[in-house]
Design a protein around this motif. Structure first.
Motif, PDB file in Angstrom:
ATOM      1  N   THR A 271      -8.769  -0.441 -10.764  1.00 34.11           N
ATOM      2  CA  THR A 271      -9.633   0.227  -9.797  1.00 34.11           C
ATOM      3  C   THR A 271      -8.810   1.226  -8.996  1.00 34.11           C
ATOM      4  O   THR A 271      -7.569   1.228  -9.033  1.00 34.11           O
ATOM      5  N   ALA A 272      -9.505   2.080  -8.242  1.00 33.05           N
ATOM      6  CA  ALA A 272      -8.801   3.005  -7.351  1.00 33.05           C
ATOM      7  C   ALA A 272      -7.969   2.232  -6.338  1.00 33.05           C
ATOM      8  O   ALA A 272      -6.832   2.615  -6.025  1.00 33.05           O
ATOM      9  N   ASP A 273      -8.519   1.137  -5.843  1.00 33.19           N
ATOM     10  CA  ASP A 273      -7.769   0.318  -4.880  1.00 33.19           C
ATOM     11  C   ASP A 273      -6.507  -0.268  -5.509  1.00 33.19           C
ATOM     12  O   ASP A 273      -5.470  -0.378  -4.837  1.00 33.19           O
ATOM     13  N   ASP A 274      -6.592  -0.643  -6.780  1.00 35.47           N
ATOM     14  CA  ASP A 274      -5.401  -1.152  -7.467  1.00 35.47           C
ATOM     15  C   ASP A 274      -4.296  -0.093  -7.490  1.00 35.47           C
ATOM     16  O   ASP A 274      -3.127  -0.383  -7.185  1.00 35.47           O
ATOM     17  N   LEU A 275      -4.660   1.123  -7.859  1.00 36.90           N
ATOM     18  CA  LEU A 275      -3.661   2.193  -7.937  1.00 36.90           C
ATOM     19  C   LEU A 275      -3.146   2.562  -6.552  1.00 36.90           C
ATOM     20  O   LEU A 275      -1.941   2.805  -6.371  1.00 36.90           O
ATOM     21  N   ILE A 276      -4.016   2.611  -5.575  1.00 38.63           N
ATOM     22  CA  ILE A 276      -3.597   2.943  -4.208  1.00 38.63           C
ATOM     23  C   ILE A 276      -2.628   1.886  -3.679  1.00 38.63           C
ATOM     24  O   ILE A 276      -1.602   2.214  -3.063  1.00 38.63           O
ATOM     25  N   THR A 277      -2.934   0.631  -3.931  1.00 34.34           N
ATOM     26  CA  THR A 277      -2.034  -0.448  -3.506  1.00 34.34           C
ATOM     27  C   THR A 277      -0.681  -0.325  -4.198  1.00 34.34           C
ATOM     28  O   THR A 277       0.377  -0.485  -3.573  1.00 34.34           O
ATOM     29  N   GLY A 278      -0.694  -0.029  -5.499  1.00 30.66           N
ATOM     30  CA  GLY A 278       0.553   0.118  -6.238  1.00 30.66           C
ATOM     31  C   GLY A 278       1.371   1.308  -5.779  1.00 30.66           C
ATOM     32  O   GLY A 278       2.598   1.219  -5.623  1.00 30.66           O
ATOM     33  N   LEU A 279       0.726   2.439  -5.547  1.00 28.78           N
ATOM     34  CA  LEU A 279       1.434   3.627  -5.078  1.00 28.78           C
ATOM     35  C   LEU A 279       2.001   3.401  -3.683  1.00 28.78           C
ATOM     36  O   LEU A 279       3.106   3.873  -3.358  1.00 28.78           O
ATOM     37  N   THR A 280       1.279   2.682  -2.856  1.00 31.39           N
ATOM     38  CA  THR A 280       1.770   2.376  -1.514  1.00 31.39           C
ATOM     39  C   THR A 280       3.001   1.477  -1.588  1.00 31.39           C
ATOM     40  O   THR A 280       3.992   1.694  -0.874  1.00 31.39           O
ATOM     41  N   ALA A 281       2.955   0.470  -2.460  1.00 26.94           N
ATOM     42  CA  ALA A 281       4.111  -0.411  -2.633  1.00 26.94           C
ATOM     43  C   ALA A 281       5.319   0.372  -3.136  1.00 26.94           C
ATOM     44  O   ALA A 281       6.461   0.135  -2.705  1.00 26.94           O
TER      45      ALA A 281
END
Length: 382
Positions: A271-281
């Motif tokens: 999901t978009a949230d998955d990618l956003i969380t990963g990019l933030t990490a």
């Protein structure tokens, strides 16, 4: 003048034992492998890095030579130098490990073409490899380390065992790392021309340089192709000597590979949230190490020729993530809008025709120039 070791060339590597392979897996038996590199920076000495990171048996190197390249597989024999490892001309690299040659004292000039020749006397097993080396490599049977030209050689479109060189440069030299997928590594650019995004960007820099740690097919969150980006941070960025800045492009394969691998059945996308969380990490980890981190929008790929890659769901996720990256809430120090740099103005989810390599997913040589020109050099204060 005080000097220190700084990375001048890098090639991120792939596990040949992965279940899904985009590139041919190779092994060698009683062969010489000759590969060219072009250091992004110079110094007063160099050392060569070799890897058996994904090997399952010891890698026996019966000899390794360094020389200046002439053309093709040719070398200038007057520059041929034997590489040593702890003072000896041979080395055995255990499975899962890397090795570094002893220093070679010689002037290294940015942009010169060097050749590393390895003699592999035994059976190597599937090699630790890179998808897009600087140029086409060559292999022949027997020990031909000092041959001026490798006659009747087999061409190698992938790189093997060679992960980089370091140079002795002035202390305080700072460099950037290009980190990510095929848009970093340079898939679909002309071999041997230095037309990857990092190489193009390097020619714009007036201080320091940038090395390439892209893996074509790589993903942010999922292994294959290559260890996923979050798993590569320590080895491929933080352990790179001299790094102060990072340019990241990732996400295309997180959105496209699930469908392509599962085609014609639908694959499960993040999901978009998955990618956003990963990019933030990712950004947080690099910031914790004191690095400047430049993110980038995910490039366009609508209409790509690869079945199952382009999906309505994936395009919706890409749009949302790019909106987040283009806003004020992302964790990066800055964003390079790489997507806009090569998008068709009338169809922004597609690569514009003059930049399209032909597959709708990768840009050509002109496209990588447009990508490099889109990066604000004030962000790379090296």
């Amino acid at each position: 003048m005080t000097t220190t070791w700084i990375a001048a060339h890098r090639a991120a590597v792939i596990n040949p034992h992965e279940d899904f392979a985009l590139f041919p897996v190779r092994s060698f038996t009683g062969q010489t492998v000759r590969q060219a590199i072009r250091p992004a920076g110079g110094g007063e000495a160099l050392r060569v890095r070799l890897s058996n990171r994904y090997g399952t048996t010891p890698l026996k190197i019966g000899g390794a030579h360094l020389a200046q390249r002439t053309r093709g597989s040719g070398i200038d024999p007057t520059t041929d130098t034997t590489l040593l490892f702890d003072g000896t001309p041979t080395v055995t690299v255990p499975p899962g490990e890397d090795t570094v040659s002893d220093p070679v004292t010689r002037t290294v000039t940015a942009g010169e073409e060097l050749v590393i020749s390895l003699y592999l006397p035994g059976h190597t097993g599937p090699s630790t490899y890179s998808a897009v080396p600087y140029d086409i490599g060559y292999t022949v049977h027997g020990n031909q380390l000092d041959a001026e030209v490798l006659h009747d050689a087999e061409e190698l479109p992938t790189g093997h065992f060679l992960t980089g060189i370091d140079v002795r440069a002035p202390e305080g030299t700072r460099i950037a790392v290009g980190f990510g997928d095929s848009w970093i590594e340079g898939m679909a650019t002309t071999p041997g021309t230095g037309h990857s995004l990092p190489a193009r960007l390097d020619r714009r820099l007036t201080r320091g340089w940038i090395v390439n740690q892209g893996i074509s097919g790589n993903r942010l969150l999922t292994d294959e192709i290559g260890d996923h980006l979050l798993a590569r941070v320590q080895r491929d960025v933080l352990d790179v000597p001299g790094v102060s800045h990072v340019l990241v492009h990732i996400g295309l394969n997180d959105l496209g590979l699930p469908g392509a691998i599962a085609f014609p059945e639908p694959g499960k996308l993040p999901t978009a949230d998955d990618l956003i969380t990963g990019l933030t990490a990712l950004a947080d980890r690099l910031h914790t190490a004191g690095l400047t981190v430049i993110g980038s929008t995910i490039g366009p790929y609508a209409g790509t020729v690869y079945p199952g890659y382009d999906t309505e769901e994936g395009q919706a996720v890409r749009l949302r993530v790019n909106e987040w990256l283009s806003g004020d809430d992302h964790p990066f120090d800055a964003i390079a809008d790489l997507a806009a740099a090569v998008a068709d103005p009338d169809h922004p989810d597609r690569i514009r025709e003059e930049y399209n390599s032909g597959d709708g997913l990768h840009v050509n040589d002109a496209g990588t120039k447009a990508l490099a020109d889109a990066v604000d050099l004030t962000l790379l204060d090296l």
